[in-house]
Design a protein around this motif. Sequence first.
Motif, PDB file in Angstrom:
ATOM      1  N   UNK A 245       0.312  -1.592  -0.391  1.00 33.26           N
ATOM      2  CA  UNK A 245       0.162  -0.140   0.131  1.00 33.26           C
ATOM      3  C   UNK A 245       0.289   1.476  -0.250  1.00 33.26           C
ATOM      4  N   UNK A 246       2.522   1.232  -0.183  1.00 34.38           N
ATOM      5  CA  UNK A 246       3.190   2.499  -0.326  1.00 34.38           C
ATOM      6  C   UNK A 246       2.909   3.545  -0.974  1.00 34.38           C
ATOM      7  N   UNK A 247       2.259   2.484  -2.110  1.00 33.27           N
ATOM      8  CA  UNK A 247       2.122   3.790  -3.533  1.00 33.27           C
ATOM      9  C   UNK A 247       0.652   3.819  -3.687  1.00 33.27           C
ATOM     10  N   UNK A 248      -0.004   3.201  -2.779  1.00 38.58           N
ATOM     11  CA  UNK A 248      -1.519   3.592  -2.830  1.00 38.58           C
ATOM     12  C   UNK A 248      -2.077   5.257  -2.018  1.00 38.58           C
ATOM     13  N   UNK A 249      -3.237   5.189  -2.720  1.00 42.22           N
ATOM     14  CA  UNK A 249      -3.886   7.242  -2.402  1.00 42.22           C
ATOM     15  C   UNK A 249      -4.927   6.750  -1.050  1.00 42.22           C
ATOM     16  N   UNK A 250      -4.319   5.947   0.232  1.00 45.25           N
ATOM     17  CA  UNK A 250      -5.071   4.877   1.156  1.00 45.25           C
ATOM     18  C   UNK A 250      -3.980   5.011   2.130  1.00 45.25           C
ATOM     19  N   UNK A 251      -4.924   5.217   2.970  1.00 42.35           N
ATOM     20  CA  UNK A 251      -4.008   5.036   4.675  1.00 42.35           C
ATOM     21  C   UNK A 251      -4.625   3.205   5.279  1.00 42.35           C
ATOM     22  N   UNK A 252      -5.637   2.596   4.035  1.00 43.76           N
ATOM     23  CA  UNK A 252      -5.682   0.929   4.073  1.00 43.76           C
ATOM     24  C   UNK A 252      -4.851   0.518   5.089  1.00 43.76           C
ATOM     25  N   UNK A 253      -3.822   0.930   5.036  1.00 49.21           N
ATOM     26  CA  UNK A 253      -2.462   0.054   4.902  1.00 49.21           C
ATOM     27  C   UNK A 253      -2.154  -0.724   6.498  1.00 49.21           C
ATOM     28  N   UNK A 254      -2.792   0.027   7.186  1.00 47.56           N
ATOM     29  CA  UNK A 254      -3.093  -0.210   8.651  1.00 47.56           C
ATOM     30  C   UNK A 254      -4.060  -1.578   9.051  1.00 47.56           C
ATOM     31  N   UNK A 255      -4.335  -2.237   8.215  1.00 52.99           N
ATOM     32  CA  UNK A 255      -4.427  -3.652   7.854  1.00 52.99           C
ATOM     33  C   UNK A 255      -3.418  -4.286   8.066  1.00 52.99           C
ATOM     34  N   UNK A 256      -2.100  -4.070   7.591  1.00 50.13           N
ATOM     35  CA  UNK A 256      -1.189  -4.884   7.521  1.00 50.13           C
ATOM     36  C   UNK A 256       0.443  -3.408   8.245  1.00 50.13           C
ATOM     37  N   UNK A 257      -0.691  -3.975   9.331  1.00 53.25           N
ATOM     38  CA  UNK A 257       0.315  -3.652  10.636  1.00 53.25           C
ATOM     39  C   UNK A 257       1.213  -4.880  11.055  1.00 53.25           C
ATOM     40  N   UNK A 258       2.504  -4.436  10.995  1.00 61.21           N
ATOM     41  CA  UNK A 258       3.265  -6.105  11.616  1.00 61.21           C
ATOM     42  C   UNK A 258       2.778  -6.260  13.024  1.00 61.21           C
ATOM     43  N   UNK A 259       2.285  -5.137  13.500  1.00 62.89           N
ATOM     44  CA  UNK A 259       2.328  -5.408  14.849  1.00 62.89           C
ATOM     45  C   UNK A 259       0.602  -6.041  14.481  1.00 62.89           C
ATOM     46  N   UNK A 260       0.246  -7.365  15.192  1.00 56.66           N
ATOM     47  CA  UNK A 260      -1.036  -7.599  15.610  1.00 56.66           C
ATOM     48  C   UNK A 260      -1.899  -6.420  16.326  1.00 56.66           C
ATOM     49  N   UNK A 261      -1.233  -5.970  17.719  1.00 52.49           N
ATOM     50  CA  UNK A 261      -2.065  -4.880  18.305  1.00 52.49           C
ATOM     51  C   UNK A 261      -2.735  -3.936  17.344  1.00 52.49           C
ATOM     52  N   UNK A 262      -1.950  -3.516  16.537  1.00 53.47           N
ATOM     53  CA  UNK A 262      -1.994  -1.773  16.411  1.00 53.47           C
ATOM     54  C   UNK A 262      -2.672  -2.602  15.281  1.00 53.47           C
ATOM     55  N   UNK A 263      -2.767  -3.706  14.454  1.00 53.53           N
ATOM     56  CA  UNK A 263      -3.544  -3.908  13.141  1.00 53.53           C
ATOM     57  C   UNK A 263      -4.903  -3.485  12.875  1.00 53.53           C
ATOM     58  N   UNK A 264      -5.469  -2.404  12.555  1.00 62.50           N
ATOM     59  CA  UNK A 264      -7.158  -2.282  11.699  1.00 62.50           C
ATOM     60  C   UNK A 264      -7.638  -3.400  11.796  1.00 62.50           C
ATOM     61  N   UNK A 265      -8.774  -3.550  13.197  1.00 60.42           N
ATOM     62  CA  UNK A 265     -10.100  -4.965  13.327  1.00 60.42           C
ATOM     63  C   UNK A 265      -9.808  -5.408  14.778  1.00 60.42           C
ATOM     64  N   UNK A 266      -8.190  -5.135  14.930  1.00 57.58           N
ATOM     65  CA  UNK A 266      -7.394  -5.750  15.847  1.00 57.58           C
ATOM     66  C   UNK A 266      -8.613  -5.397  17.331  1.00 57.58           C
ATOM     67  N   UNK A 267      -8.656  -4.576  18.088  1.00 62.71           N
ATOM     68  CA  UNK A 267      -9.334  -4.003  18.900  1.00 62.71           C
ATOM     69  C   UNK A 267     -10.796  -5.015  19.380  1.00 62.71           C
ATOM     70  N   UNK A 268     -11.342  -4.689  20.260  1.00 61.99           N
ATOM     71  CA  UNK A 268     -12.917  -5.553  20.270  1.00 61.99           C
ATOM     72  C   UNK A 268     -14.008  -4.632  20.223  1.00 61.99           C
ATOM     73  N   UNK A 269     -14.166  -3.919  19.178  1.00 57.61           N
ATOM     74  CA  UNK A 269     -15.177  -3.724  17.954  1.00 57.61           C
ATOM     75  C   UNK A 269     -14.601  -4.246  17.221  1.00 57.61           C
ATOM     76  N   UNK A 270     -13.322  -4.598  16.763  1.00 61.10           N
ATOM     77  CA  UNK A 270     -13.377  -5.585  15.118  1.00 61.10           C
ATOM     78  C   UNK A 270     -14.057  -4.911  14.492  1.00 61.10           C
ATOM     79  N   UNK A 271     -14.633  -5.514  13.428  1.00 56.34           N
ATOM     80  CA  UNK A 271     -14.666  -5.004  11.687  1.00 56.34           C
ATOM     81  C   UNK A 271     -15.660  -3.759  12.579  1.00 56.34           C
ATOM     82  N   UNK A 272     -16.149  -3.339  13.042  1.00 51.60           N
ATOM     83  CA  UNK A 272     -17.042  -2.067  13.726  1.00 51.60           C
ATOM     84  C   UNK A 272     -15.836  -0.629  13.203  1.00 51.60           C
ATOM     85  N   UNK A 273     -14.422  -1.235  13.618  1.00 52.12           N
ATOM     86  CA  UNK A 273     -13.686  -0.592  13.106  1.00 52.12           C
ATOM     87  C   UNK A 273     -13.395  -0.343  11.866  1.00 52.12           C
ATOM     88  N   UNK A 274     -13.244  -0.968  11.154  1.00 48.73           N
ATOM     89  CA  UNK A 274     -12.606  -1.435   9.924  1.00 48.73           C
ATOM     90  C   UNK A 274     -13.745  -1.274   9.033  1.00 48.73           C
TER      91      UNK A 274
END
Length: 340
Positions: A245-274
């Motif tokens: 995603x580094x060359x894409x016009x979007x910050x959806x790359x948070x889905x691919x955070x190597x730290x699984x705790x910081x990854x989008x969707x990893x929180x208690x709200x899960x899909x609601x955050x996505x």
Amino acid sequence: SVGLSDSEPAMETTNPSNLENVVVPAEEISIEPEVSTEGNMAASISVDAPMSLQDFRCCSVLARGEFGKVLLSEHLKMKRMFAIKAMEKDIQTVTEELASQTHHPFLVNLVASFQSNLHVFLVMEYAAGGDLKSHLMKASGFYAACVVLGLKFLHKHEIIHRDIKLANIVLDQDGYARITDFGICKEGIGYGARTRTVCGTLEYVAPEILRGRSYTRSVDWWSFGVLLYTMLVGKVRLVYIIKLFENLDTDINILLDRNPVLRLGAGRNGASDVKKHLFFRETNWKKMKARKVRPPFIPTIQGPEDTGTPCGDPVLTPPRRRHITQEYFEDFDWTAEGAE
């Protein structure tokens, strides 16, 4: 991921177009199943009796896998097409059956299951439009939204899929995307729960799985991130080597955070955050869940037996082993109930 292979020998059949005539060993002859009435009904499918192999006419093979085949089959009484997944008996097939019983409009749902001494059969809804791998050029955020809703439902029921990829997202005849193939799913994984089995498809698997560490349901959101990347860019690369995603016009790359705790969707709200991410800012989630959003592509189906690319004659694959612990399958037989 279970690979597709044509290497296993097929059993003989006197009439390859009819499942009633598939030749099976004498010990495979079915007895009347004891049917559990628990579970949810696949939408708009009315089942008034336990199903068995003799209730179907098989048209073709939709796919071949390491453990068996998926057969396009017509129910003789209902005159409706289903996909029957025929597999050798294995403890994992019990998990797949249980995971498939929960109904949702963006999952390929289970209608019935039955067994013989050596094989199990899962009767699934037939998604006639093919998978997203075949329709990559037509893929869009619409399909991503369908997957988000499907994953939200699975995670709500404490199920992680662990193999989200293009080939496991199929289109139904109306053009909506559905998640399929629950062969390596895992139950009992709610928020914060962990497991550590190494599984999945290499290009889509989360880095914590590759490292042999325990992991949470956030691995599904990594795989979803790779899926989304592939739909946007048109190809998939080894995601544990390069940053996506580094060359894409979007910050959806948070889905691919190597730290699984910081990854989008990893929180208690899960899909609601996505769902709240800016990428989906134009998505009407209420209409999407109700299937009131027009799909970008409606599959052209030539007829009920149109499969696009059939994979050969519908014959059963002999199991690789004959010594099977039958007690694992005592409650396997199941038929959906409560349809309108």
